[in-house]
Design a protein around this motif. Sequence first.
Motif, PDB file in Angstrom:
ATOM      1  N   LYS A   1       0.811  -1.219   0.000  1.00 33.50           N
ATOM      2  CA  LYS A   1       0.000   0.000   0.000  1.00 33.50           C
ATOM      3  C   LYS A   1       0.844   1.270   0.000  1.00 33.50           C
ATOM      4  O   LYS A   1       0.304   2.370  -0.014  1.00 33.50           O
ATOM      5  CB  LYS A   1      -0.944   0.016   1.216  1.00 33.50           C
ATOM      6  N   GLY A   2       2.168   1.118   0.054  1.00 36.71           N
ATOM      7  CA  GLY A   2       3.045   2.283   0.018  1.00 36.71           C
ATOM      8  C   GLY A   2       3.225   2.994   1.348  1.00 36.71           C
ATOM      9  O   GLY A   2       3.711   4.117   1.388  1.00 36.71           O
ATOM     10  N   LEU A   3       2.847   2.339   2.445  1.00 37.20           N
ATOM     11  CA  LEU A   3       2.978   2.947   3.766  1.00 37.20           C
ATOM     12  C   LEU A   3       4.402   2.844   4.308  1.00 37.20           C
ATOM     13  O   LEU A   3       4.851   3.702   5.064  1.00 37.20           O
ATOM     14  CB  LEU A   3       2.009   2.284   4.747  1.00 37.20           C
ATOM     15  N   ILE A   4       5.082   1.759   3.948  1.00 41.92           N
ATOM     16  CA  ILE A   4       6.473   1.562   4.347  1.00 41.92           C
ATOM     17  C   ILE A   4       7.237   1.091   3.114  1.00 41.92           C
ATOM     18  O   ILE A   4       6.626   0.660   2.130  1.00 41.92           O
ATOM     19  CB  ILE A   4       6.627   0.542   5.511  1.00 41.92           C
ATOM     20  N   ARG A   5       8.554   1.170   3.207  1.00 41.91           N
ATOM     21  CA  ARG A   5       9.411   0.740   2.098  1.00 41.91           C
ATOM     22  C   ARG A   5      10.510  -0.158   2.622  1.00 41.91           C
ATOM     23  O   ARG A   5      10.980   0.011   3.742  1.00 41.91           O
ATOM     24  CB  ARG A   5      10.045   1.937   1.408  1.00 41.91           C
TER      25      ARG A   5
ATOM     26  N   VAL B   1       5.746   2.100  11.579  1.00 43.56           N
ATOM     27  CA  VAL B   1       4.736   1.063  11.836  1.00 43.56           C
ATOM     28  C   VAL B   1       3.953   1.418  13.097  1.00 43.56           C
ATOM     29  O   VAL B   1       2.726   1.280  13.127  1.00 43.56           O
ATOM     30  CB  VAL B   1       5.389  -0.337  11.934  1.00 43.56           C
ATOM     31  N   ALA B   2       4.630   1.893  14.128  1.00 47.62           N
ATOM     32  CA  ALA B   2       3.940   2.297  15.360  1.00 47.62           C
ATOM     33  C   ALA B   2       2.953   3.420  15.068  1.00 47.62           C
ATOM     34  O   ALA B   2       1.807   3.398  15.537  1.00 47.62           O
ATOM     35  CB  ALA B   2       4.953   2.738  16.418  1.00 47.62           C
ATOM     36  N   LEU B   3       3.362   4.382  14.277  1.00 44.32           N
ATOM     37  CA  LEU B   3       2.498   5.497  13.911  1.00 44.32           C
ATOM     38  C   LEU B   3       1.266   4.990  13.144  1.00 44.32           C
ATOM     39  O   LEU B   3       0.140   5.404  13.422  1.00 44.32           O
ATOM     40  CB  LEU B   3       3.294   6.481  13.057  1.00 44.32           C
ATOM     41  N   ILE B   4       1.482   4.081  12.209  1.00 49.07           N
ATOM     42  CA  ILE B   4       0.366   3.508  11.431  1.00 49.07           C
ATOM     43  C   ILE B   4      -0.617   2.812  12.361  1.00 49.07           C
ATOM     44  O   ILE B   4      -1.835   3.008  12.260  1.00 49.07           O
ATOM     45  CB  ILE B   4       0.897   2.527  10.363  1.00 49.07           C
ATOM     46  N   ARG B   5      -0.112   2.005  13.263  1.00 50.27           N
ATOM     47  CA  ARG B   5      -0.989   1.254  14.165  1.00 50.27           C
ATOM     48  C   ARG B   5      -1.794   2.172  15.069  1.00 50.27           C
ATOM     49  O   ARG B   5      -2.982   1.960  15.291  1.00 50.27           O
ATOM     50  CB  ARG B   5      -0.162   0.272  14.998  1.00 50.27           C
TER      51      ARG B   5
ATOM     52  N   ILE C   1      -8.492   6.206  11.733  1.00 49.17           N
ATOM     53  CA  ILE C   1      -8.003   6.863  10.526  1.00 49.17           C
ATOM     54  C   ILE C   1      -7.786   5.781   9.468  1.00 49.17           C
ATOM     55  O   ILE C   1      -7.187   4.746   9.751  1.00 49.17           O
ATOM     56  CB  ILE C   1      -6.679   7.630  10.801  1.00 49.17           C
ATOM     57  N   SER C   2      -8.256   6.027   8.263  1.00 46.67           N
ATOM     58  CA  SER C   2      -8.139   5.032   7.192  1.00 46.67           C
ATOM     59  C   SER C   2      -6.695   4.947   6.690  1.00 46.67           C
ATOM     60  O   SER C   2      -5.921   5.905   6.813  1.00 46.67           O
ATOM     61  CB  SER C   2      -9.054   5.389   6.018  1.00 46.67           C
ATOM     62  N   LEU C   3      -6.363   3.808   6.098  1.00 49.25           N
ATOM     63  CA  LEU C   3      -5.018   3.647   5.557  1.00 49.25           C
ATOM     64  C   LEU C   3      -4.744   4.646   4.433  1.00 49.25           C
ATOM     65  O   LEU C   3      -3.615   5.093   4.259  1.00 49.25           O
ATOM     66  CB  LEU C   3      -4.815   2.213   5.055  1.00 49.25           C
TER      67      LEU C   3
ATOM     68  N   ALA D   1      -9.908  17.344  13.842  1.00 51.21           N
ATOM     69  CA  ALA D   1     -11.265  17.793  13.489  1.00 51.21           C
ATOM     70  C   ALA D   1     -12.135  16.615  13.060  1.00 51.21           C
ATOM     71  O   ALA D   1     -13.296  16.505  13.473  1.00 51.21           O
ATOM     72  CB  ALA D   1     -11.213  18.848  12.392  1.00 51.21           C
ATOM     73  N   GLU D   2     -11.566  15.736  12.257  1.00 50.82           N
ATOM     74  CA  GLU D   2     -12.326  14.556  11.818  1.00 50.82           C
ATOM     75  C   GLU D   2     -12.673  13.658  13.002  1.00 50.82           C
ATOM     76  O   GLU D   2     -13.796  13.168  13.111  1.00 50.82           O
ATOM     77  CB  GLU D   2     -11.528  13.758  10.795  1.00 50.82           C
ATOM     78  N   LEU D   3     -11.725  13.462  13.895  1.00 53.07           N
ATOM     79  CA  LEU D   3     -11.982  12.629  15.073  1.00 53.07           C
ATOM     80  C   LEU D   3     -13.026  13.274  15.979  1.00 53.07           C
ATOM     81  O   LEU D   3     -13.907  12.585  16.503  1.00 53.07           O
ATOM     82  CB  LEU D   3     -10.685  12.359  15.836  1.00 53.07           C
ATOM     83  N   ASP D   4     -12.951  14.585  16.150  1.00 54.55           N
ATOM     84  CA  ASP D   4     -13.948  15.289  16.965  1.00 54.55           C
ATOM     85  C   ASP D   4     -15.343  15.128  16.362  1.00 54.55           C
ATOM     86  O   ASP D   4     -16.313  14.896  17.086  1.00 54.55           O
ATOM     87  CB  ASP D   4     -13.600  16.770  17.100  1.00 54.55           C
TER      88      ASP D   4
END
Length: 150
Positions: A32-36, A55-59, A66-68, A98-101
């Motif tokens: 998905k291009g999140l890590i390399r 990876v910690a930040l993604i989790r 929050i969506s991938l 803002a989205e989370l609120d």
Amino acid sequence: MSTSPSPPTLSVGEVAKRSGVAVSTLHFYEAKGLIRSLRTEGNQRRYPRAVLRRVALIRIAQRTGISLVEIKAALDHLPQDRAPSADDWRALSESWRAELDQRIRHLTGLRDQIDSCIGCGCLSLQECPLRNPGDVMASAGAGPRVLIDD
């Protein structure tokens, strides 16, 4: 003439063990291009140590809902050659606030209305504040118009 040694890298198994994420998840994140990863001459994946913080930040971001796609868009603004810093995390979390609120307000509203819901999804009530606010589906005819598993 001396060359500086390349920074140490981690195998996919080492990253999985250190991050608590399955190898298949790491492969998915990479697809998905999140890590390399880098590849060895034997075509084995090697990850820079900075990937552990990514990876910690993604989790953490996933746990907040929050969506991938959103996570990837945010990570695309960070340098790949270093671990995300506390300042990076602060900027990312602020951008999602803002989205989370809004999501919290929506879920709180649903929680507060759920006592009046009979929970069957049949929409036989004159006015269902959860699935048919203001009885807008009355014009579509009698009976259920929206099923829960739509």
